[in-house]
Every structure is written in structure tokens, then in C-alpha cells.
Write an enzyme that holds these catalytic residues in place. Structure first.
Site, short mmCIF file in Angstrom:
data_model
loop_
_atom_site.label_atom_id
_atom_site.label_comp_id
_atom_site.label_asym_id
_atom_site.label_seq_id
_atom_site.Cartn_x
_atom_site.Cartn_y
_atom_site.Cartn_z
N SER A 34 0.79 -1.24 0.00
CA SER A 34 0.00 0.00 0.00
C SER A 34 0.82 1.28 0.00
O SER A 34 0.30 2.34 -0.30
CB SER A 34 -0.97 0.01 1.18
OG SER A 34 -0.31 0.31 2.37
N LYS A 78 0.84 4.96 6.82
CA LYS A 78 0.22 5.64 5.68
C LYS A 78 0.77 7.06 5.58
O LYS A 78 1.44 7.55 6.48
CB LYS A 78 -1.31 5.72 5.82
CG LYS A 78 -2.02 4.41 5.95
CD LYS A 78 -1.98 3.61 4.69
CE LYS A 78 -2.68 2.28 4.92
NZ LYS A 78 -2.26 1.26 4.02
#
Length: 158
Positions: A34, A78
Site C-alpha cells: 500500500s 500511511k
């Protein structure tokens, strides 16, 4: 007397290690797709400082680690996209279309997204992240084959 001084030194060392890890910084090992191309799929080692999250010095673009709002035992990495009050426009489901939505990040929350939008679980799935779940900001990355890269404004991947 000598064995007590050795014991005291070990206890002091462990206390110093705990305080450093809890309040100053830590090391995180990430894996998963990701955050491609920023972080390696097979694993990156990140140095994370915890002071910015406590002092409110985070900026959009920073790579952060936080407790997953869906699985609290998991630490996730993230990119910070927006802070409270920011207006964010995002693609709802990048794999099946280009429909966009715009939101205003609520007070006490941040918006986080993975760099590789086609394979990430982020704020587009679980909504704005409560600020209290943030654990730290990555400032140094070691990616296999152990080349060093420095992230000035930039940790676990779902």
C-alpha cells in the site's frame, strides 16, 4: 554489593529503553504494497519519532504510523493527507471508477492514504482517523538491500 550494582544498571538501562521507545522514537518494520513506491513491498525499516504527534507538528505529506481503527492491535503506516478542517477530494473506489467525493476533515481527526491507491486500506475505507491513534512520524527509511534514504517530512502497511 557488586551484584546489586549490576542489577541496578540493568534496571536503569531497561527504564531508559522503555522511555525512549514510548516517548521519543522507535523502529518500525513495514511490509505490504500500500505504500509503493515509497516503501518496499518485502519490508522497509523505519525510524519513527514520537515528538511531532505529541506537539501537533505534523504536516500533510508526512509518513505516519498509527493504531488501526479496525484492528487496534495492529500498527499501520500511511501518508498524512489532511489535518482537521482541511477539504479533501478523493477517488472513492479507484479500481472500479473515477467517482470522487469531497469531505472536510472533522475536528480532532486526520486523513491518511496509502501511496498505492489500488491496494490500500485507508481513510477512504474507515473514514477520518482520530488524532489520538497517531503514534509517530517516519523520518528515516532503510530499504533492502539496506540503502539509506532520508525523509524530512515524511509506517506499517495494510
Amino acid at each position: 554489593m557488586g551484584e546489586w550494582s549490576s542489577f541496578t544498571a540493568v534496571v536503569r538501562g531497561l527504564c531508559l529503553l522503555y522511555v525512549t521507545n514510548k516517548y521519543l522514537g522507535t523502529v518500525a518494520i513495514t511490509y505490504g504494497p500500500s505504500m509503493l513506491p515509497t516503501l518496499n513491498v518485502t519490508g522497509s525499516i523505519l525510524l519513527v519519532e514520537r515528538i511531532s504527534t505529541r506537539t501537533g507538528k505534523l504536516r500533510p505529506g508526512d509518513v505516519v504510523i498509527f493504531r488501526s481503527p479496525e484492528t487496534p492491535r495492529k500498527i499501520v503506516c500511511k501518508r498524512l493527507i489532511g489535518l482537521e478542517g482541511d477539504q479533501i477530494t478523493y477517488v472513492v473506489d479507484p479500481q472500479s471508477g473515477d467517482r470522487c467525493e469531497t469531505i472536510v476533515v472533522p475536528k480532532g481527526h486526520v486523513w491518511v492514504e496509502g501511496d498505492y491507491i489500488y491496494n490500500t486500506k485507508d481513510s477512504r475505507n474507515f473514514g477520518a482517523l482520530p488524532y489520538g491513534l497517531l503514534e509517530g512520524r517516519a523520518f528515516w527509511t532503510v530499504s533492502p538491500p539496506f540503502s539509506l534514504s532520508f525523509h524530512v517530512t515524511s509506517i506499517f502497511i495494510i
